[in-house]
Design a protein around this motif. Sequence first.
Motif, PDB file in Angstrom:
ATOM      1  N   PHE A  35       0.823  -1.205   0.000  1.00 21.23           N
ATOM      2  CA  PHE A  35       0.000   0.000   0.000  1.00 21.23           C
ATOM      3  C   PHE A  35       0.862   1.263   0.000  1.00 21.23           C
ATOM      4  O   PHE A  35       1.912   1.321   0.650  1.00 21.23           O
ATOM      5  N   ASP A  36       0.401   2.247  -0.750  1.00 24.82           N
ATOM      6  CA  ASP A  36       1.018   3.575  -0.767  1.00 24.82           C
ATOM      7  C   ASP A  36      -0.062   4.621  -0.528  1.00 24.82           C
ATOM      8  O   ASP A  36      -1.150   4.549  -1.111  1.00 24.82           O
ATOM      9  N   LEU A  37       0.256   5.582   0.324  1.00 18.24           N
ATOM     10  CA  LEU A  37      -0.617   6.729   0.566  1.00 18.24           C
ATOM     11  C   LEU A  37       0.176   7.979   0.256  1.00 18.24           C
ATOM     12  O   LEU A  37       1.219   8.232   0.865  1.00 18.24           O
ATOM     13  N   LYS A  38      -0.325   8.759  -0.695  1.00 20.60           N
ATOM     14  CA  LYS A  38       0.361   9.971  -1.116  1.00 20.60           C
ATOM     15  C   LYS A  38      -0.532  11.174  -0.854  1.00 20.60           C
ATOM     16  O   LYS A  38      -1.658  11.248  -1.339  1.00 20.60           O
ATOM     17  N   THR A  39      -0.030  12.106  -0.071  1.00 17.35           N
ATOM     18  CA  THR A  39      -0.763  13.337   0.206  1.00 17.35           C
ATOM     19  C   THR A  39       0.096  14.523  -0.212  1.00 17.35           C
ATOM     20  O   THR A  39       1.325  14.491  -0.084  1.00 17.35           O
ATOM     21  N   GLY A  40      -0.546  15.561  -0.703  1.00 13.12           N
ATOM     22  CA  GLY A  40       0.217  16.718  -1.138  1.00 13.12           C
ATOM     23  C   GLY A  40      -0.668  17.927  -1.324  1.00 13.12           C
ATOM     24  O   GLY A  40      -1.906  17.856  -1.221  1.00 13.12           O
ATOM     25  N   ARG A  43      -4.221  17.271  -2.653  1.00  9.16           N
ATOM     26  CA  ARG A  43      -4.275  16.044  -3.451  1.00  9.16           C
ATOM     27  C   ARG A  43      -4.094  14.853  -2.506  1.00  9.16           C
ATOM     28  O   ARG A  43      -3.259  14.896  -1.607  1.00  9.16           O
ATOM     29  N   VAL A  44      -4.851  13.798  -2.746  1.00  8.62           N
ATOM     30  CA  VAL A  44      -4.719  12.563  -1.970  1.00  8.62           C
ATOM     31  C   VAL A  44      -4.791  11.385  -2.935  1.00  8.62           C
ATOM     32  O   VAL A  44      -5.717  11.302  -3.750  1.00  8.62           O
ATOM     33  N   THR A  45      -3.819  10.480  -2.846  1.00  5.87           N
ATOM     34  CA  THR A  45      -3.781   9.294  -3.701  1.00  5.87           C
ATOM     35  C   THR A  45      -3.586   8.056  -2.840  1.00  5.87           C
ATOM     36  O   THR A  45      -2.740   8.045  -1.944  1.00  5.87           O
ATOM     37  N   VAL A  46      -4.361   7.024  -3.111  1.00  6.26           N
ATOM     38  CA  VAL A  46      -4.197   5.720  -2.475  1.00  6.26           C
ATOM     39  C   VAL A  46      -3.873   4.719  -3.574  1.00  6.26           C
ATOM     40  O   VAL A  46      -4.599   4.624  -4.571  1.00  6.26           O
ATOM     41  N   ALA A  47      -2.771   3.978  -3.412  1.00  4.40           N
ATOM     42  CA  ALA A  47      -2.348   3.004  -4.411  1.00  4.40           C
ATOM     43  C   ALA A  47      -2.164   1.637  -3.770  1.00  4.40           C
ATOM     44  O   ALA A  47      -1.743   1.533  -2.614  1.00  4.40           O
ATOM     45  N   VAL A  48      -2.485   0.594  -4.524  1.00  2.00           N
ATOM     46  CA  VAL A  48      -2.321  -0.785  -4.089  1.00  2.00           C
ATOM     47  C   VAL A  48      -1.482  -1.515  -5.142  1.00  2.00           C
ATOM     48  O   VAL A  48      -1.760  -1.408  -6.343  1.00  2.00           O
ATOM     49  N   LEU A  84       1.869  -4.736 -11.168  1.00  4.84           N
ATOM     50  CA  LEU A  84       0.448  -4.396 -11.197  1.00  4.84           C
ATOM     51  C   LEU A  84       0.154  -3.380 -10.109  1.00  4.84           C
ATOM     52  O   LEU A  84       0.490  -3.593  -8.945  1.00  4.84           O
ATOM     53  N   GLN A  85      -0.493  -2.275 -10.487  1.00  5.84           N
ATOM     54  CA  GLN A  85      -0.785  -1.201  -9.540  1.00  5.84           C
ATOM     55  C   GLN A  85      -2.157  -0.609  -9.836  1.00  5.84           C
ATOM     56  O   GLN A  85      -2.493  -0.321 -10.987  1.00  5.84           O
ATOM     57  N   PHE A  86      -2.960  -0.437  -8.773  1.00  8.40           N
ATOM     58  CA  PHE A  86      -4.231   0.270  -8.854  1.00  8.40           C
ATOM     59  C   PHE A  86      -4.113   1.542  -8.010  1.00  8.40           C
ATOM     60  O   PHE A  86      -3.494   1.519  -6.940  1.00  8.40           O
ATOM     61  N   TYR A  87      -4.737   2.625  -8.478  1.00 12.80           N
ATOM     62  CA  TYR A  87      -4.682   3.855  -7.685  1.00 12.80           C
ATOM     63  C   TYR A  87      -5.925   4.697  -7.907  1.00 12.80           C
ATOM     64  O   TYR A  87      -6.613   4.585  -8.929  1.00 12.80           O
ATOM     65  N   THR A  88      -6.222   5.540  -6.928  1.00 15.53           N
ATOM     66  CA  THR A  88      -7.306   6.509  -7.032  1.00 15.53           C
ATOM     67  C   THR A  88      -6.844   7.821  -6.411  1.00 15.53           C
ATOM     68  O   THR A  88      -6.128   7.810  -5.400  1.00 15.53           O
ATOM     69  N   THR A  89      -7.254   8.924  -7.014  1.00 15.01           N
ATOM     70  CA  THR A  89      -6.791  10.243  -6.597  1.00 15.01           C
ATOM     71  C   THR A  89      -7.955  11.220  -6.519  1.00 15.01           C
ATOM     72  O   THR A  89      -8.824  11.235  -7.417  1.00 15.01           O
TER      73      THR A  89
END
Length: 802
Positions: free
Chosen positions: A504-509, A544-549, A555-560
């Motif tokens: 899991f990745d959580l990206k905030t900015g 901005r907020v992104t969650v990636a799996v 293989l990567q899924f993400y939503t922003t």
Amino acid sequence: MPAHKQYRAAVYVGQLHNGMMVKALLCSVAFVALALHASPVKAQETQARLVQANKLTQFSIAEQPLASAIVKFATQSGLNIMADGTLPSSIQAQAVQGKMSAREALMQMLSGTGYSFKQNGTRSFTLIRQEANNLEDGDASALQLETITVTRPGSTVSGLVGDYESAYRTTEAVSSTDGETLQQRNAGNIDNALRSAPGTFTRKAMSGAGVAVNIRGMEGYGRVNMMIDGARQNIRVMGHGVSGGSTFIDTDLLAGMDIGRGALGGAAGIGALGGAANFRTIGIDDVILPGHSYGAMTTIKYGNNAYDWSKLIAGGMRMDGVGIMGAFNRRDSGAPLSGVDEKGNRLNNNNMIEDLKSGLAKLEMGDGQDHKLLLGGIWYDNVSAIRGEPQDYRNQTYTARYNYTPDSDLINLNVNAFYNDARVRFVEGNYKGQFNRDKGKGIDITNNSQFALSEDIGLKLTTGGAYYHDDVTTGQSWGTGGPGDGTQAISSLFADATFSYGMFDLKTGFHFDHFRLNGDIAKKVNGKLITENVKLTQSSFNPRVTVAVNPLDGLQFYTTYAKTFRPPSVTETFFPGAHSATPSDISPNPDLEGETSKGWEFGVNVIEKDLLTADDKLLLKANYFNNNVENYITSGVFSMSNMPGLKFINAPGKTRINGFELEANYDSGFIFAGLAYSKTKTQLPYGMWSGDYGVGAINNLPDSTLTVSAGFRALDEKLTIGGQIRRIGKSKALKPPFGPALVDVDSYTLADVFASYKYNENATFFVNIENLSNVAYKPAQYMDTRKLGRGRTVIGGMTLRF
């Protein structure tokens, strides 16, 4: 760059003709003799190698096939890795975890693989098969060796990728096109290349000069941040041109282009509503062959259908960490003919005539060291025509880029500064002497850090700030329809933090943008003309907020969720009205508010290797977006005594933009294929006089675009033959001359073919045929709906390096 070329850069045949061996031996002796006189330089290089190899870096590489492990090593270390020989998928690299030097990490990763390594330079290692090491010198020539080069994914502007495959590893809708694809597959036609990419289009002006990038229906006045080597291009040409802004760059000087769609982090996303486009020019490494300290390059092209000659010459040298290069290009093109219409006629387009001269110079200092400075200057001078009235286009771009990468995970500092002077001037006709000019300058500072918060959680942190300023002047008096004068300044602070835990990745900015506008508006009070100074300011916080799996490797899924913001421009705010005899107190609009876009994006990235054959690769990127735009600025009409007048207004309510984008590429070395598809639906309002007069923006994209390409390689991959089909769907345009009535623009399909042959590292020959079937069509997003697109055009040429 085609995917396979990131791993198979060149093939060397071990068995050489005896005469060639003798020549090679004599050359080697000469170089050794020269090297004996350069021992101080060699000592400095050796010391630099030791410093770089012993630099401590945080590594996190799981046990995996060696081929993919060296990619991760290159990414995390910033070093280049080369391997002599194909890396079998059965060889497993050992896991590497912790902070250590590059040498230590390589030794640990290669343990038990049958490979060792040697260091080539300050930032390069070569993996060597142990059986190759154990060969007798006399047997070495019997080997057929293949050089595999893996380079660290680059970044030319914060928020944009700088190489092909990295686009499929990020949670943003980004893409990268290299110079070979642009020049050989698209014959240097930047409009065709952009229109063949997902989610990207262009608005074509009624002249051959300039390119205006449209991303997801967003275009003009800074909605798309267009850049040359990171320098922002903000000139606006009102009336009969691309009013929202064009970038003036000679495509023969381009080494590639990077596109970001939607909300972007870092400097690229400041003040941009829909995305960014950065056009990268050629540099020292494009001119000098690997292993050489100096070199020259020339590219000569000739085409029928009035393309005529294009001649580029460049030269450069590098010594003791200092490199310098220069280039000059000349192209003089005539009026091309269209394809054959239903009546058997071919029409010519005089507005596409160009007389172009361009050049650049670059100075690089500190290559391979902790400190690196790159200075550049680019010059563009072109003459083209709009409605038979010639215009002179001049653009000068000066850039300075400084990188500081010490032995620290907390500091990776990048400073970019630029000055850009762009001018468009009428040289003949009714408006002779009138001009538009934008002098822009700016600086952005970005630092990247990475460290472990715990044994399970990693953090990558990007922080920075920027300041940009534009000074807009015109040679047009009030009441002639020209844009107003004024200045605009944008300052911004930005940050992005990516937390990684397992898959899991959580990206905030965020961006915090603040802008200031300053200019004069004219008023007619009691029969007297007076001017009034207007100053506007506005700030916007854009999160901005992104969650990636990442459930599987590749293989990567993400939503922003993100918000973007664009301030009103000088042109929109101080526009004095179109074709009015005297200024009106309501034609400028100092009450404009900045535009905002809020919305979601869902995406998937796929990188699949060894899918059908050994060493093949499938790259896929797909995303769906849905945004709501508020305060959209467009041109509106008001009643005047002699004829309609114009001013820019904020459209009421929200307008929606949504769509789907897909990009897929397959490459096995022998065959390759690609697909790019976009379906975009916009509900943005049409501006008055958006058509032939070019005041507002035509924002209606084709309902869909599709580009399918395929080809093969032969003769040890020296020969490449391929083609592409470009399908452009139906669109709308404003009915000339004023609107707001709309007319349909029919869909059309174009076929192109291309071929290239790399004779050796010194010579490459290529040919491209655009619009193979010679079809007559009206280009979508072309301001003059009465003009047709270019007919069948054959362009061939060669590139020589010495």
